[in-house]
Design an enzyme around this catalytic site. Structure first.
Site, PDB file in Angstrom:
ATOM      1  N   LYS A   1       0.830  -1.215   0.000  1.00  0.00           N
ATOM      2  CA  LYS A   1       0.000   0.000   0.000  1.00  0.00           C
ATOM      3  C   LYS A   1       0.866   1.268   0.000  1.00  0.00           C
ATOM      4  O   LYS A   1       0.622   2.182  -0.773  1.00  0.00           O
ATOM      5  CB  LYS A   1      -0.928   0.022   1.219  1.00  0.00           C
ATOM      6  CG  LYS A   1      -1.867  -1.173   1.300  1.00  0.00           C
ATOM      7  CD  LYS A   1      -2.765  -1.096   2.513  1.00  0.00           C
ATOM      8  CE  LYS A   1      -2.052  -1.139   3.856  1.00  0.00           C
ATOM      9  NZ  LYS A   1      -1.320  -2.388   4.132  1.00  0.00           N
TER      10      LYS A   1
ATOM     11  N   ARG B   1      -9.476   1.508   8.549  1.00  0.00           N
ATOM     12  CA  ARG B   1      -9.088   0.138   8.898  1.00  0.00           C
ATOM     13  C   ARG B   1     -10.196  -0.588   9.642  1.00  0.00           C
ATOM     14  O   ARG B   1     -10.006  -1.760  10.003  1.00  0.00           O
ATOM     15  CB  ARG B   1      -7.832   0.163   9.780  1.00  0.00           C
ATOM     16  CG  ARG B   1      -6.538  -0.164   9.031  1.00  0.00           C
ATOM     17  CD  ARG B   1      -5.409   0.020  10.007  1.00  0.00           C
ATOM     18  NE  ARG B   1      -4.223  -0.708   9.699  1.00  0.00           N
ATOM     19  CZ  ARG B   1      -3.113  -0.166   9.191  1.00  0.00           C
ATOM     20  NH1 ARG B   1      -3.070   1.100   8.869  1.00  0.00           N
ATOM     21  NH2 ARG B   1      -2.042  -0.910   9.001  1.00  0.00           N
TER      22      ARG B   1
ATOM     23  N   ARG C   1      11.784  -5.054   5.089  1.00  0.00           N
ATOM     24  CA  ARG C   1      11.422  -3.648   4.782  1.00  0.00           C
ATOM     25  C   ARG C   1      12.352  -2.669   5.499  1.00  0.00           C
ATOM     26  O   ARG C   1      12.628  -2.815   6.682  1.00  0.00           O
ATOM     27  CB  ARG C   1       9.977  -3.394   5.225  1.00  0.00           C
ATOM     28  CG  ARG C   1       9.599  -1.919   5.174  1.00  0.00           C
ATOM     29  CD  ARG C   1       8.120  -1.690   5.102  1.00  0.00           C
ATOM     30  NE  ARG C   1       7.410  -2.080   6.306  1.00  0.00           N
ATOM     31  CZ  ARG C   1       6.073  -2.007   6.439  1.00  0.00           C
ATOM     32  NH1 ARG C   1       5.329  -1.569   5.431  1.00  0.00           N
ATOM     33  NH2 ARG C   1       5.496  -2.376   7.552  1.00  0.00           N
TER      34      ARG C   1
ATOM     35  N   ARG D   1      11.279  -1.116  11.071  1.00  0.00           N
ATOM     36  CA  ARG D   1      10.220  -0.828  12.030  1.00  0.00           C
ATOM     37  C   ARG D   1      10.156  -1.908  13.113  1.00  0.00           C
ATOM     38  O   ARG D   1      10.243  -3.095  12.819  1.00  0.00           O
ATOM     39  CB  ARG D   1       8.869  -0.742  11.302  1.00  0.00           C
ATOM     40  CG  ARG D   1       8.701   0.554  10.561  1.00  0.00           C
ATOM     41  CD  ARG D   1       7.501   0.585   9.653  1.00  0.00           C
ATOM     42  NE  ARG D   1       6.279   0.009  10.207  1.00  0.00           N
ATOM     43  CZ  ARG D   1       5.104   0.017   9.564  1.00  0.00           C
ATOM     44  NH1 ARG D   1       5.021   0.584   8.368  1.00  0.00           N
ATOM     45  NH2 ARG D   1       4.046  -0.522  10.100  1.00  0.00           N
TER      46      ARG D   1
ATOM     47  N   ARG E   1      -0.421  -8.684  13.526  1.00  0.00           N
ATOM     48  CA  ARG E   1      -1.000  -7.644  12.662  1.00  0.00           C
ATOM     49  C   ARG E   1      -1.836  -8.283  11.543  1.00  0.00           C
ATOM     50  O   ARG E   1      -2.886  -7.751  11.174  1.00  0.00           O
ATOM     51  CB  ARG E   1       0.106  -6.772  12.073  1.00  0.00           C
ATOM     52  CG  ARG E   1       0.665  -5.791  13.100  1.00  0.00           C
ATOM     53  CD  ARG E   1       1.988  -5.203  12.688  1.00  0.00           C
ATOM     54  NE  ARG E   1       1.911  -4.432  11.466  1.00  0.00           N
ATOM     55  CZ  ARG E   1       2.927  -4.218  10.655  1.00  0.00           C
ATOM     56  NH1 ARG E   1       4.117  -4.735  10.925  1.00  0.00           N
ATOM     57  NH2 ARG E   1       2.784  -3.493   9.581  1.00  0.00           N
TER      58      ARG E   1
HETATM   59  P1  ADP Z   1       2.238  -1.871   3.204  1.00  0.00           P
HETATM   60  O1  ADP Z   1       2.213  -0.358   3.145  1.00  0.00           O
HETATM   61  O2  ADP Z   1       1.034  -2.475   2.546  1.00  0.00           O
HETATM   62  O3  ADP Z   1       2.460  -2.399   4.590  1.00  0.00           O
HETATM   63  P2  ADP Z   1       4.792  -1.589   1.809  1.00  0.00           P
HETATM   64  O4  ADP Z   1       4.461  -0.773   0.607  1.00  0.00           O
HETATM   65  O5  ADP Z   1       5.480  -0.887   2.924  1.00  0.00           O
HETATM   66  O6  ADP Z   1       3.460  -2.362   2.337  1.00  0.00           O
HETATM   67  O7  ADP Z   1       5.645  -2.837   1.310  1.00  0.00           O
HETATM   68  C1  ADP Z   1       6.155  -3.792   2.251  1.00  0.00           C
HETATM   69  C2  ADP Z   1       7.545  -4.234   1.806  1.00  0.00           C
HETATM   70  O8  ADP Z   1       7.404  -4.989   0.587  1.00  0.00           O
HETATM   71  C3  ADP Z   1       8.509  -3.091   1.487  1.00  0.00           C
HETATM   72  O9  ADP Z   1       9.799  -3.480   1.892  1.00  0.00           O
HETATM   73  C4  ADP Z   1       8.433  -2.941  -0.032  1.00  0.00           C
HETATM   74  O10 ADP Z   1       9.648  -2.459  -0.595  1.00  0.00           O
HETATM   75  C5  ADP Z   1       8.140  -4.362  -0.478  1.00  0.00           C
HETATM   76  N1  ADP Z   1       7.251  -4.442  -1.644  1.00  0.00           N
HETATM   77  C6  ADP Z   1       6.182  -3.662  -1.932  1.00  0.00           C
HETATM   78  N2  ADP Z   1       5.589  -4.064  -3.062  1.00  0.00           N
HETATM   79  C7  ADP Z   1       6.290  -5.148  -3.503  1.00  0.00           C
HETATM   80  C8  ADP Z   1       6.179  -6.011  -4.640  1.00  0.00           C
HETATM   81  N3  ADP Z   1       5.215  -5.864  -5.533  1.00  0.00           N
HETATM   82  N4  ADP Z   1       7.081  -7.015  -4.753  1.00  0.00           N
HETATM   83  C9  ADP Z   1       8.052  -7.187  -3.825  1.00  0.00           C
HETATM   84  N5  ADP Z   1       8.215  -6.400  -2.743  1.00  0.00           N
HETATM   85  C10 ADP Z   1       7.346  -5.388  -2.572  1.00  0.00           C
HETATM   86  P1  AMP Z   2       0.998   1.053   8.887  1.00  0.00           P
HETATM   87  O1  AMP Z   2       2.117   2.053   8.782  1.00  0.00           O
HETATM   88  O2  AMP Z   2      -0.162   1.402   8.006  1.00  0.00           O
HETATM   89  O3  AMP Z   2       1.478  -0.363   8.716  1.00  0.00           O
HETATM   90  O4  AMP Z   2       0.437   1.179  10.377  1.00  0.00           O
HETATM   91  C1  AMP Z   2       1.266   0.858  11.487  1.00  0.00           C
HETATM   92  C2  AMP Z   2       0.415   0.724  12.751  1.00  0.00           C
HETATM   93  O5  AMP Z   2      -0.217   1.987  13.047  1.00  0.00           O
HETATM   94  C3  AMP Z   2      -0.743  -0.264  12.661  1.00  0.00           C
HETATM   95  O6  AMP Z   2      -0.340  -1.600  12.944  1.00  0.00           O
HETATM   96  C4  AMP Z   2      -1.677   0.284  13.748  1.00  0.00           C
HETATM   97  O7  AMP Z   2      -1.232  -0.057  15.047  1.00  0.00           O
HETATM   98  C5  AMP Z   2      -1.521   1.789  13.578  1.00  0.00           C
HETATM   99  N1  AMP Z   2      -2.494   2.330  12.616  1.00  0.00           N
HETATM  100  C6  AMP Z   2      -2.237   2.879  11.391  1.00  0.00           C
HETATM  101  N2  AMP Z   2      -3.366   3.264  10.785  1.00  0.00           N
HETATM  102  C7  AMP Z   2      -4.376   2.944  11.644  1.00  0.00           C
HETATM  103  C8  AMP Z   2      -5.800   3.049  11.587  1.00  0.00           C
HETATM  104  N3  AMP Z   2      -6.423   3.570  10.514  1.00  0.00           N
HETATM  105  N4  AMP Z   2      -6.513   2.610  12.652  1.00  0.00           N
HETATM  106  C9  AMP Z   2      -5.919   2.102  13.736  1.00  0.00           C
HETATM  107  N5  AMP Z   2      -4.591   1.954  13.851  1.00  0.00           N
HETATM  108  C10 AMP Z   2      -3.812   2.359  12.814  1.00  0.00           C
END
Ligand code: ADP
Ligand code: AMP
Length: 222
Positions: free
Chosen positions: A15, A90, A129, A162, A173
């Site tokens: 995302k 969410r 990541r 993270r 999660r």
């Molecule tokens: P989210 O926001 O849904 O938690 P991220 O965009 O932060 O996911 O992506 C999670 C990890 O996966 C990051 O390290 C990113 O670089 C990697 N990633 C994202 N999209 C892809 C993909 N299509 N293929 C492989 N790795 C990906």
């Molecule tokens: P993210 O960066 O989107 O992976 O979010 C990291 C963490 O922040 C999540 O695991 C939740 O603990 C909190 N968080 C982010 N967005 C929300 C939301 N819309 N509602 C509740 N908790 C959230």
């Protein structure tokens, strides 16, 4: 005009990565509630201290706190022409509140991109990541490595892993996503807004699907 776009999907689906692509292509602000919480944690604000107690366990921050924070973000003028919403809503309560908020601005959710990927790949992605301290730019040690280890290609700031990407927190999660967030799939399907994106492809191929869905949604608007 196509303005408010929501990204839905489990942690690690891509995302944040795709939000950054869309924000650049569409010239819209990228609002990540996770990023706003992390900024507050870094700055030691009362909101950050409260949020950290939930985030560190992989739980959602309570709806009232998260909704108030999003409302506050929407008072900034850059939101008036639309936003890319990453990680919000969410829960169904958050989705209802978003509808009320956007109504009051004369807008609505125009498109929901639901990004999917198998659980094993989510775990692998989150374990590798690396996020940048300054701008939240996202890398992966194997799938999207920075040119120089530990340094953001885009703004040169330090990359960090993270705390909530630890294996045990990730599994929690994913469970929380299934229980509390996945009902939004039906919520937005019923409203005719959901488009499923296969996130189990290269970042570029996923971006191509995402931009095609945006174009199609634009074309089908009155
Ligand atoms: P989210 O926001 O849904 O938690 P991220 O965009 O932060 O996911 O992506 C999670 C990890 O996966 C990051 O390290 C990113 O670089 C990697 N990633 C994202 N999209 C892809 C993909 N299509 N293929 C492989 N790795 C990906
Ligand atoms: P993210 O960066 O989107 O992976 O979010 C990291 C963490 O922040 C999540 O695991 C939740 O603990 C909190 N968080 C982010 N967005 C929300 C939301 N819309 N509602 C509740 N908790 C959230």
């Amino acid at each position: 005009m196509l303005t408010y776009i929501v990204l839905l999907g489990p942690p690690g689906a891509g995302k944040g990565t795709q939000s950054k692509v869309m924000a650049n292509e569409l010239n819209l602000p990228h609002i990540s509630t996770g990023d706003i919480f992390r900024e507050n944690i870094k700055n030691g604000t009362p909101l950050g201290r409260l949020a950290d107690t939930f985030i560190s366990k992989g739980q959602l921050v309570p709806d009232d706190v998260t909704i108030a924070m999003l409302r506050e973000r929407f008072t900034q003028s850059d939101c008036k022409n639309g936003t890319i919403l990453d990680g919000f809503p969410r829960t169904p309560t958050q989705a209802d509140e978003l509808e009320i908020l956007l109504n009051s601005l004369g807008g609505r959710v125009n498109l929901v991109l639901f990004i999917t990927a198998p659980v094993e790949s989510l775990i692998e992605r989150l374990a590798g990541r690396w996020t940048c301290k300054a701008g939240g730019h996202i890398f992966h040690e194997s799938f999207n490595p920075p040119k120089k280890k530990g340094v953001c290609d885009i703004d040169g700031s330090e990359l960090f892993q993270r705390d909530d990407d630890k294996a045990e927190t990730v599994l929690n999660r994913i469970e929380i996503y299934k229980k509390q967030t996945s009902p939004l799939i039906q919520y937005y399907t019923e409203r005719g807004l959901l488009v499923e994106i296969n996130g189990f492809e290269s970042i570029e191929k996923v971006s191509a699907q995402v931009m095609a869905a945006v174009q199609e949604a634009k074309n089908s608007q009155p």
